[in-house]
Design an enzyme around this catalytic site. Structure first.
Site, PDB file in Angstrom:
ATOM      1  N   ARG A   1      12.686 -27.256 -15.063  1.00 31.73           N
ATOM      2  CA  ARG A   1      11.311 -27.751 -15.058  1.00 31.73           C
ATOM      3  C   ARG A   1      10.421 -26.740 -14.329  1.00 31.73           C
ATOM      4  O   ARG A   1      10.864 -26.025 -13.431  1.00 31.73           O
ATOM      5  CB  ARG A   1      11.233 -29.109 -14.347  1.00 31.73           C
ATOM      6  CG  ARG A   1       9.853 -29.745 -14.392  1.00 31.73           C
ATOM      7  CD  ARG A   1       9.785 -30.980 -13.503  1.00 31.73           C
ATOM      8  NE  ARG A   1       8.449 -31.566 -13.507  1.00 31.73           N
ATOM      9  CZ  ARG A   1       8.002 -32.419 -12.605  1.00 31.73           C
ATOM     10  NH1 ARG A   1       8.802 -32.807 -11.608  1.00 31.73           N
ATOM     11  NH2 ARG A   1       6.777 -32.913 -12.680  1.00 31.73           N
ATOM     12  N   HIS A   2       9.161 -26.698 -14.705  1.00 34.78           N
ATOM     13  CA  HIS A   2       8.181 -25.803 -14.079  1.00 34.78           C
ATOM     14  C   HIS A   2       7.969 -26.136 -12.600  1.00 34.78           C
ATOM     15  O   HIS A   2       8.345 -27.213 -12.122  1.00 34.78           O
ATOM     16  CB  HIS A   2       6.842 -25.898 -14.806  1.00 34.78           C
ATOM     17  CG  HIS A   2       6.276 -27.295 -14.798  1.00 34.78           C
ATOM     18  ND1 HIS A   2       5.605 -27.823 -13.726  1.00 34.78           N
ATOM     19  CD2 HIS A   2       6.308 -28.277 -15.742  1.00 34.78           C
ATOM     20  CE1 HIS A   2       5.242 -29.059 -13.984  1.00 34.78           C
ATOM     21  NE2 HIS A   2       5.659 -29.370 -15.213  1.00 34.78           N
ATOM     22  N   GLY A   3       7.330 -25.229 -11.885  1.00 32.81           N
ATOM     23  CA  GLY A   3       6.992 -25.460 -10.482  1.00 32.81           C
ATOM     24  C   GLY A   3       5.855 -26.458 -10.325  1.00 32.81           C
ATOM     25  O   GLY A   3       5.263 -26.927 -11.315  1.00 32.81           O
ATOM     26  N   GLU A   4       5.559 -26.777  -9.075  1.00 31.99           N
ATOM     27  CA  GLU A   4       4.477 -27.734  -8.792  1.00 31.99           C
ATOM     28  C   GLU A   4       3.176 -27.252  -9.430  1.00 31.99           C
ATOM     29  O   GLU A   4       2.770 -26.103  -9.263  1.00 31.99           O
ATOM     30  CB  GLU A   4       4.288 -27.870  -7.286  1.00 31.99           C
ATOM     31  CG  GLU A   4       3.185 -28.872  -6.914  1.00 31.99           C
ATOM     32  CD  GLU A   4       2.876 -28.851  -5.432  1.00 31.99           C
ATOM     33  OE1 GLU A   4       3.307 -29.776  -4.721  1.00 31.99           O
ATOM     34  OE2 GLU A   4       2.184 -27.889  -4.984  1.00 31.99           O
TER      35      GLU A   4
ATOM     36  N   GLN B   1      -1.089 -28.136 -10.586  1.00 29.79           N
ATOM     37  CA  GLN B   1      -2.303 -28.801 -10.097  1.00 29.79           C
ATOM     38  C   GLN B   1      -2.305 -30.277 -10.478  1.00 29.79           C
ATOM     39  O   GLN B   1      -2.791 -31.122  -9.736  1.00 29.79           O
ATOM     40  CB  GLN B   1      -3.531 -28.092 -10.683  1.00 29.79           C
ATOM     41  CG  GLN B   1      -3.680 -26.652 -10.237  1.00 29.79           C
ATOM     42  CD  GLN B   1      -4.679 -25.877 -11.079  1.00 29.79           C
ATOM     43  OE1 GLN B   1      -5.146 -26.355 -12.122  1.00 29.79           O
ATOM     44  NE2 GLN B   1      -5.007 -24.666 -10.646  1.00 29.79           N
TER      45      GLN B   1
ATOM     46  N   ARG C   1       1.575 -23.619 -17.011  1.00 30.70           N
ATOM     47  CA  ARG C   1       2.420 -23.761 -15.831  1.00 30.70           C
ATOM     48  C   ARG C   1       3.863 -23.323 -16.074  1.00 30.70           C
ATOM     49  O   ARG C   1       4.536 -22.872 -15.144  1.00 30.70           O
ATOM     50  CB  ARG C   1       2.385 -25.201 -15.322  1.00 30.70           C
ATOM     51  CG  ARG C   1       2.733 -26.296 -16.336  1.00 30.70           C
ATOM     52  CD  ARG C   1       2.412 -27.646 -15.732  1.00 30.70           C
ATOM     53  NE  ARG C   1       2.677 -28.802 -16.593  1.00 30.70           N
ATOM     54  CZ  ARG C   1       1.835 -29.294 -17.476  1.00 30.70           C
ATOM     55  NH1 ARG C   1       0.661 -28.705 -17.666  1.00 30.70           N
ATOM     56  NH2 ARG C   1       2.150 -30.379 -18.171  1.00 30.70           N
TER      57      ARG C   1
ATOM     58  N   GLU D   1       5.444 -30.004 -23.130  1.00 37.95           N
ATOM     59  CA  GLU D   1       5.344 -31.303 -22.476  1.00 37.95           C
ATOM     60  C   GLU D   1       5.099 -32.417 -23.508  1.00 37.95           C
ATOM     61  O   GLU D   1       4.563 -32.172 -24.600  1.00 37.95           O
ATOM     62  CB  GLU D   1       4.176 -31.269 -21.477  1.00 37.95           C
ATOM     63  CG  GLU D   1       3.852 -32.566 -20.765  1.00 37.95           C
ATOM     64  CD  GLU D   1       4.959 -33.024 -19.833  1.00 37.95           C
ATOM     65  OE1 GLU D   1       6.002 -33.486 -20.351  1.00 37.95           O
ATOM     66  OE2 GLU D   1       4.774 -32.931 -18.610  1.00 37.95           O
TER      67      GLU D   1
END
Length: 286
Positions: A13-16, A18, A75, A103
């Site tokens: 999964r992508h990073g944190e 916005q 992201r 997504e």
């Protein structure tokens, strides 16, 4: 042409982002344009370091390679860019932007209060079948991930990457939380009910599907039972992962309850009951 099975297929999964930090971001920015936070960038770089250790650790061939697949969202591309800092050019075979691992579509610009109500409704309805207004259900995501599988296997079967079979090959799919869970569900033939109990990936968390000794992929080769329990896998699902770690490729796990027993109240162990039913039926007809 000899097909080369990847030693590992890693789903991340992508990073944190916005949007993770403040859901109000979706009201003014299209989902695909949501970017990483500073923390997300740091997470991605750290994840790159972890991936490098997994691929080049003990027992790995010295000339290993990696092929990346990435969602087209901002992201995920940024996550890939940051984790790629830990890989030299010679290690990376290539990158393919893959829209089918994007997504789940929640609609266009999202009205915050409306989305809160919609997500509460989804929890009551069920995460797999609930379709967001003007968006997708997890079932829709399942269909496009299934299509991606076909392309993935064509890359493997036709050896499109022209990889030397004597060296370890790694696939890394940089995607999103729900899509990653759907990927695992599809691969391991988990049921809808099992999917509903899975926990989401944390930001930049990844799952390593690694070839077992018999040629089947398993989460249990790299990950512990405690980890899999935390992810929401049931004891039966974990037992299946352990079986896969040593199973011969193509074998069928006849001890797996959701392949047969979960669909019937009772099945006799032999044909005696069936033969008795046929005899009674013939007597009635006579």
């Amino acid at each position: 042409m000899v097909s080369v099975l990847p030693k590992r297929i890693i789903v991340m999964r992508h990073g944190e982002s916005q949007g993770n930090l403040n859901t109000a971001a979706y009201t003014t920015t299209p989902d695909h344009s949501i970017q990483l936070t500073a923390q997300g960038m740091t997470q991605a770089r750290h994840a790159g370091e972890q991936l490098r250790r997994v691929m080049g650790g003990d027992g790995c061939s010295p000339d290993w390679r990696v092929q990346f697949y990435v969602s087209p969202y901002g992201r995920t591309r940024s996550t890939l860019r940051e984790l790629g800092r830990h890989f030299s050019r010679k290690r990376i075979i290539g990158v393919r932007e893959e829209s089918r691992v994007r997504e789940q579509d929640f609609g266009n610009f999202q009205v915050e209060e409306r989305m809160k109500v919609i997500k509460e409704t989804r929890e009551r309805f069920g995460r797999f079948f609930y379709r967001f207004p003007e968006g997708e259900s997890a079932a829709d995501v399942f269909d496009r991930v299934s299509s991606f599988f076909e392309s993935l296997w064509r890359d493997i079967d036709m050896n499109r990457l022209r990889h030397d079979p004597s060296n370890d090959l790694n696939f890394v799919i940089v995607s999103h939380g729900l899509t990653s869970r759907i990927f695992l569900m599809k691969w391991f033939k988990w049921t809808v009910e099992q999917f509903e109990h899975l926990n989401n990936f944390g930001n930049c968390e990844f799952r390593v599907m690694q070839l077992g000794s018999g040629g089947e992929y398993s989460l249990a080769v790299h990950h512990t039972e405690e980890e899999m329990l935390e992810w929401g896998l049931s004891p039966e699902m974990i037992a299946d992962q352990k079986w896969r770690a040593t199973a011969i490729r193509g074998d069928w796990n006849d001890q797996c309850p959701w392949y047969l027993d979960a669909f019937f109240d009772h099945l006799p162990d032999d044909d005696a009951v069936e033969n008795e039913a046929e005899t009674n039926s013939l007597s009635v007809c006579a």
